[in-house]
Design a protein around this motif. Structure first.
Motif, PDB file in Angstrom:
ATOM      1  N   LEU A 116      84.539  33.776  25.025  1.00  0.00           N
ATOM      2  CA  LEU A 116      83.763  34.592  24.091  1.00  0.00           C
ATOM      3  C   LEU A 116      82.329  34.088  23.981  1.00  0.00           C
ATOM      4  N   ILE A 117      82.175  32.746  23.899  1.00  0.00           N
ATOM      5  CA  ILE A 117      80.827  32.174  23.786  1.00  0.00           C
ATOM      6  C   ILE A 117      80.026  32.452  25.048  1.00  0.00           C
ATOM      7  N   VAL A 118      80.684  32.304  26.227  1.00  0.00           N
ATOM      8  CA  VAL A 118      79.977  32.541  27.493  1.00  0.00           C
ATOM      9  C   VAL A 118      79.551  34.001  27.604  1.00  0.00           C
ATOM     10  N   SER A 119      80.461  34.912  27.246  1.00  0.00           N
ATOM     11  CA  SER A 119      80.103  36.328  27.326  1.00  0.00           C
ATOM     12  C   SER A 119      78.992  36.661  26.338  1.00  0.00           C
ATOM     13  N   TYR A 120      79.069  36.095  25.122  1.00  0.00           N
ATOM     14  CA  TYR A 120      78.028  36.353  24.125  1.00  0.00           C
ATOM     15  C   TYR A 120      76.694  35.776  24.583  1.00  0.00           C
ATOM     16  N   THR A 121      76.721  34.518  25.097  1.00  0.00           N
ATOM     17  CA  THR A 121      75.487  33.894  25.576  1.00  0.00           C
ATOM     18  C   THR A 121      74.934  34.640  26.779  1.00  0.00           C
ATOM     19  N   GLY A 122      75.821  35.062  27.687  1.00  0.00           N
ATOM     20  CA  GLY A 122      75.368  35.812  28.855  1.00  0.00           C
ATOM     21  C   GLY A 122      74.722  37.127  28.476  1.00  0.00           C
ATOM     22  N   SER A 123      75.334  37.834  27.513  1.00  0.00           N
ATOM     23  CA  SER A 123      74.731  39.103  27.081  1.00  0.00           C
ATOM     24  C   SER A 123      73.385  38.867  26.413  1.00  0.00           C
ATOM     25  N   ASN A 124      73.292  37.788  25.601  1.00  0.00           N
ATOM     26  CA  ASN A 124      72.006  37.478  24.971  1.00  0.00           C
ATOM     27  C   ASN A 124      70.958  37.113  26.016  1.00  0.00           C
ATOM     28  N   CYS A 125      71.364  36.303  27.008  1.00  0.00           N
ATOM     29  CA  CYS A 125      70.415  35.907  28.059  1.00  0.00           C
ATOM     30  C   CYS A 125      69.959  37.115  28.870  1.00  0.00           C
ATOM     31  N   SER A 126      70.911  37.978  29.220  1.00  0.00           N
ATOM     32  CA  SER A 126      70.526  39.160  29.997  1.00  0.00           C
ATOM     33  C   SER A 126      69.590  40.054  29.199  1.00  0.00           C
ATOM     34  N   HIS A 127      69.858  40.196  27.904  1.00  0.00           N
ATOM     35  CA  HIS A 127      68.973  40.997  27.057  1.00  0.00           C
ATOM     36  C   HIS A 127      67.584  40.370  26.975  1.00  0.00           C
ATOM     37  N   GLN A 128      67.527  39.043  26.822  1.00  0.00           N
ATOM     38  CA  GLN A 128      66.239  38.358  26.751  1.00  0.00           C
ATOM     39  C   GLN A 128      65.491  38.467  28.083  1.00  0.00           C
ATOM     40  N   VAL A 129      66.232  38.327  29.203  1.00  0.00           N
ATOM     41  CA  VAL A 129      65.584  38.446  30.511  1.00  0.00           C
ATOM     42  C   VAL A 129      65.047  39.860  30.712  1.00  0.00           C
ATOM     43  N   GLN A 130      65.804  40.855  30.291  1.00  0.00           N
ATOM     44  CA  GLN A 130      65.322  42.230  30.402  1.00  0.00           C
ATOM     45  C   GLN A 130      64.063  42.432  29.576  1.00  0.00           C
TER      46      GLN A 130
END
Length: 198
Positions: A116-130
């Motif tokens: 859950l943490i990895v998916s949440y962090t990944g979604s946050n990172c992808s959003h920030q990168v976008q």
């Protein structure tokens, strides 16, 4: 024979029904046959006893049917196997087994939370990168527009200089042609007049 007249003692012994609706409609009706706490407990215990007796009777009936169908040896064998399995589980359920089970449950819980943490962090990172890419793209577009405007201005200035140089080159050619013509005319004059006077 005189008619029978009810005495006050007779009228007091005759039960009279209570009215179901109150005389004053604004007051709530009195509850009919309200149970006390002891009566409620007695009724609950009676119901539970009847349910238990029905359940035990059903178990006895089912047990009798199974007894007639498969026989007592198979039932005894099944009960023995179940007892052995229970004893085996009780003997193997030691502190080590509890520790292993706890570790396995903890690993499953931790891996689920980490996913859950990895998916949440990944979604946050992808959003920030976008967002960063979108901001960089906008800045690059603005820089390209500014550079294009500067180049267009420089090209216009160079075109003006080229036009000026072209006009000067045309004038220089014209002056060179005139100078050549004047030189030929001067040579002709020298040959014609000055050399003859000598």
């Amino acid at each position: 024979m005189p008619a029978f007249l009810p005495t006050p003692s007779h009228s007091a012994q005759v039960p009279r029904p209570l009215p179901l609706t109150p005389a004053n409609p604004s007051l709530p009706p009195l509850p009919q046959g309200s149970l006390t706490q002891e009566e409620l407990m007695v009724s609950m215990v009676t119901g539970l006893a009847s349910l238990t007796s029905r359940t035990s009777m059903g178990i006895l009936v089912v047990g009798g049917v199974v007894w007639k169908a498969v026989g007592w040896r198979l039932i005894a064998l099944s009960l023995g196997l179940y007892g052995l399995l229970y004893i085996y589980e009780r003997l193997t359920w030691t502190t080590k087994a509890k520790e292993r089970a706890f570790k396995r449950q903890f690993v499953e819980y931790a891996s689920e939370k980490l996913q859950l943490i990895v998916s949440y962090t990944g979604s946050n990172c992808s959003h920030q990168v976008q967002q960063e890419l979108a901001g960089t793209f906008v800045q690059l577009c603005q820089q390209v527009d500014v550079t294009r405007e500067d180049l267009e201005k420089e090209i216009a200035a160079l075109n003006q200089k080229i036009e000026i140089l072209d006009s000067l080159q045309g004038k220089a050619k014209l002056l060179r042609n005139k100078a050549g013509w004047l030189d030929s005319e001067l040579n002709m004059f020298i040959h014609q007049y000055l050399q003859q006077s000598r």
